[in-house]
Design a protein around this motif. Structure first.
Motif, PDB file in Angstrom:
ATOM      1  N   VAL A 130       0.869  -1.176   0.000  1.00  0.00           N
ATOM      2  CA  VAL A 130       0.000   0.000   0.000  1.00  0.00           C
ATOM      3  C   VAL A 130       0.907   1.227   0.000  1.00  0.00           C
ATOM      4  O   VAL A 130       1.749   1.391   0.898  1.00  0.00           O
ATOM      5  CB  VAL A 130      -0.951   0.009   1.203  1.00  0.00           C
ATOM      6  CG1 VAL A 130      -1.813   1.280   1.192  1.00  0.00           C
ATOM      7  CG2 VAL A 130      -1.833  -1.233   1.207  1.00  0.00           C
ATOM      8  N   GLY A 131       0.733   2.084  -0.998  1.00  0.00           N
ATOM      9  CA  GLY A 131       1.633   3.223  -1.150  1.00  0.00           C
ATOM     10  C   GLY A 131       1.599   4.175   0.033  1.00  0.00           C
ATOM     11  O   GLY A 131       2.645   4.688   0.460  1.00  0.00           O
ATOM     12  N   ALA A 132       0.426   4.426   0.585  1.00  0.00           N
ATOM     13  CA  ALA A 132       0.317   5.376   1.692  1.00  0.00           C
ATOM     14  C   ALA A 132       1.044   4.856   2.943  1.00  0.00           C
ATOM     15  O   ALA A 132       1.722   5.616   3.648  1.00  0.00           O
ATOM     16  CB  ALA A 132      -1.157   5.627   1.999  1.00  0.00           C
ATOM     17  N   ARG A 134       3.539   2.714   3.011  1.00  0.00           N
ATOM     18  CA  ARG A 134       4.981   2.748   2.767  1.00  0.00           C
ATOM     19  C   ARG A 134       5.525   4.166   2.908  1.00  0.00           C
ATOM     20  O   ARG A 134       6.603   4.379   3.473  1.00  0.00           O
ATOM     21  CB  ARG A 134       5.280   2.208   1.375  1.00  0.00           C
ATOM     22  CG  ARG A 134       5.085   0.711   1.234  1.00  0.00           C
ATOM     23  CD  ARG A 134       5.571   0.231  -0.115  1.00  0.00           C
ATOM     24  NE  ARG A 134       5.484  -1.221  -0.224  1.00  0.00           N
ATOM     25  CZ  ARG A 134       5.882  -1.915  -1.289  1.00  0.00           C
ATOM     26  NH1 ARG A 134       6.392  -1.266  -2.338  1.00  0.00           N
ATOM     27  NH2 ARG A 134       5.779  -3.236  -1.315  1.00  0.00           N
ATOM     28  N   LEU A 135       4.777   5.124   2.411  1.00  0.00           N
ATOM     29  CA  LEU A 135       5.216   6.518   2.520  1.00  0.00           C
ATOM     30  C   LEU A 135       5.263   6.961   3.980  1.00  0.00           C
ATOM     31  O   LEU A 135       6.218   7.618   4.414  1.00  0.00           O
ATOM     32  CB  LEU A 135       4.275   7.425   1.727  1.00  0.00           C
ATOM     33  CG  LEU A 135       4.594   8.930   1.764  1.00  0.00           C
ATOM     34  CD1 LEU A 135       5.983   9.189   1.196  1.00  0.00           C
ATOM     35  CD2 LEU A 135       3.535   9.713   1.003  1.00  0.00           C
ATOM     36  N   ALA A 136       4.232   6.595   4.748  1.00  0.00           N
ATOM     37  CA  ALA A 136       4.217   6.964   6.165  1.00  0.00           C
ATOM     38  C   ALA A 136       5.373   6.305   6.920  1.00  0.00           C
ATOM     39  O   ALA A 136       6.023   6.932   7.773  1.00  0.00           O
ATOM     40  CB  ALA A 136       2.878   6.559   6.781  1.00  0.00           C
ATOM     41  N   ALA A 137       5.646   5.042   6.592  1.00  0.00           N
ATOM     42  CA  ALA A 137       6.757   4.351   7.249  1.00  0.00           C
ATOM     43  C   ALA A 137       8.099   4.987   6.891  1.00  0.00           C
ATOM     44  O   ALA A 137       8.982   5.131   7.742  1.00  0.00           O
ATOM     45  CB  ALA A 137       6.753   2.873   6.866  1.00  0.00           C
ATOM     46  N   THR A 138       8.229   5.415   5.652  1.00  0.00           N
ATOM     47  CA  THR A 138       9.476   6.071   5.234  1.00  0.00           C
ATOM     48  C   THR A 138       9.657   7.409   5.931  1.00  0.00           C
ATOM     49  O   THR A 138      10.757   7.737   6.400  1.00  0.00           O
ATOM     50  CB  THR A 138       9.479   6.257   3.714  1.00  0.00           C
ATOM     51  OG1 THR A 138       9.327   4.986   3.075  1.00  0.00           O
ATOM     52  CG2 THR A 138      10.771   6.897   3.252  1.00  0.00           C
ATOM     53  N   LEU A 139       8.588   8.193   6.006  1.00  0.00           N
ATOM     54  CA  LEU A 139       8.671   9.485   6.699  1.00  0.00           C
ATOM     55  C   LEU A 139       8.988   9.294   8.182  1.00  0.00           C
ATOM     56  O   LEU A 139       9.778  10.045   8.757  1.00  0.00           O
ATOM     57  CB  LEU A 139       7.359  10.252   6.523  1.00  0.00           C
ATOM     58  CG  LEU A 139       7.054  10.740   5.094  1.00  0.00           C
ATOM     59  CD1 LEU A 139       5.679  11.405   5.045  1.00  0.00           C
ATOM     60  CD2 LEU A 139       8.141  11.688   4.608  1.00  0.00           C
ATOM     61  N   LEU A 140       8.379   8.283   8.793  1.00  0.00           N
ATOM     62  CA  LEU A 140       8.658   8.013  10.197  1.00  0.00           C
ATOM     63  C   LEU A 140      10.121   7.622  10.401  1.00  0.00           C
ATOM     64  O   LEU A 140      10.764   8.041  11.371  1.00  0.00           O
ATOM     65  CB  LEU A 140       7.739   6.893  10.696  1.00  0.00           C
ATOM     66  CG  LEU A 140       7.907   6.482  12.165  1.00  0.00           C
ATOM     67  CD1 LEU A 140       7.579   7.649  13.080  1.00  0.00           C
ATOM     68  CD2 LEU A 140       7.028   5.282  12.488  1.00  0.00           C
TER      69      LEU A 140
END
Length: 202
Positions: A130-132, A134-140
């Motif tokens: 899920v792109g969202a 993955r993006l949240a995990a990367t930002l975190l």
């Protein structure tokens, strides 16, 4: 007469027989040889050979004793690290500068353990298609990296300042030591913390 001359010429010269016999007896005499065709060794050489044989026999035993002593010392150090008893720790960990740095790290809330949680979330988030997420995990993860770097720099500076204030002539460096300890959760730290956040004095 010719026959007598011929017989006399055919007989070997026995004038040297006693000398040859004496040489053969000398070669066979055990008192003049060391046995088996070797010369008799000197007393110092024989003593050195006996000493080397004894030392070779004792060498494996000494190795086993040294190995057992090292194993026991390692076990003692391990139990001391688990208990936090400073008096039983290895000499390097008994340094008062390191004790002060450890106590300071153990009395504050560090970012390191939270960064480990962020790293786990980042790893799990990368497995979810899920792109969202993955993006949240990367930002975190990025925020965690910045936070742990800032906290490590601040912590190392404060620990070094405390050590310098109490031990101005000390050459023991504690900045990297304090930062590495702060990365681990409290229960994973060795030596075990001897102070609590509510009671900074041991």
């Amino acid at each position: 007469m010719a026959l007598l001359k011929r017989r006399g010429g055919a007989d070997p010269d026995l004038s040297d027989a006693p000398a040859v016999l004496d040489e053969q007896l000398a070669d066979d005499d055990p008192r003049r040889s060391g046995g088996k065709g070797r010369p008799t060794p000197k007393r110092s050489a024989a003593r050195a050979a006996r000493t080397q044989t004894v030392s070779t026999a004792k060498k494996p035993a000494n190795k086993q004793e040294a190995r057992a002593a090292r194993r026991k010392q390692s076990q003692d150090y391990r139990s001391a690290m688990m208990s936090g008893d400073v008096s039983r720790l290895p000499p390097r960990e008994r340094a008062p500068e390191r004790v002060l740095a450890r106590d300071y790290v153990d009395t504050r809330i560090n970012v390191g353990p939270f960064f480990l949680i962020a790293a786990v979330i980042y790893f799990v988030g990368g497995l979810i298609p899920v792109g969202a997420i993955r993006l949240a995990a990367t930002l975190l993860m990025l925020v965690g990296i910045v936070a742990v770097v800032v906290d490590s720099v601040l912590l190392s500076w404060q620990a070094s300042r405390r050590v310098t204030a109490r031990y101005p002539d000390s050459r023991v460096r504690v900045r990297a030591y304090a930062a590495q300890r702060a990365l681990l959760p409290r229960r994973w730290r060795l030596p075990r913390p001897r102070v609590s956040r509510a009671n900074p004095t041991p």
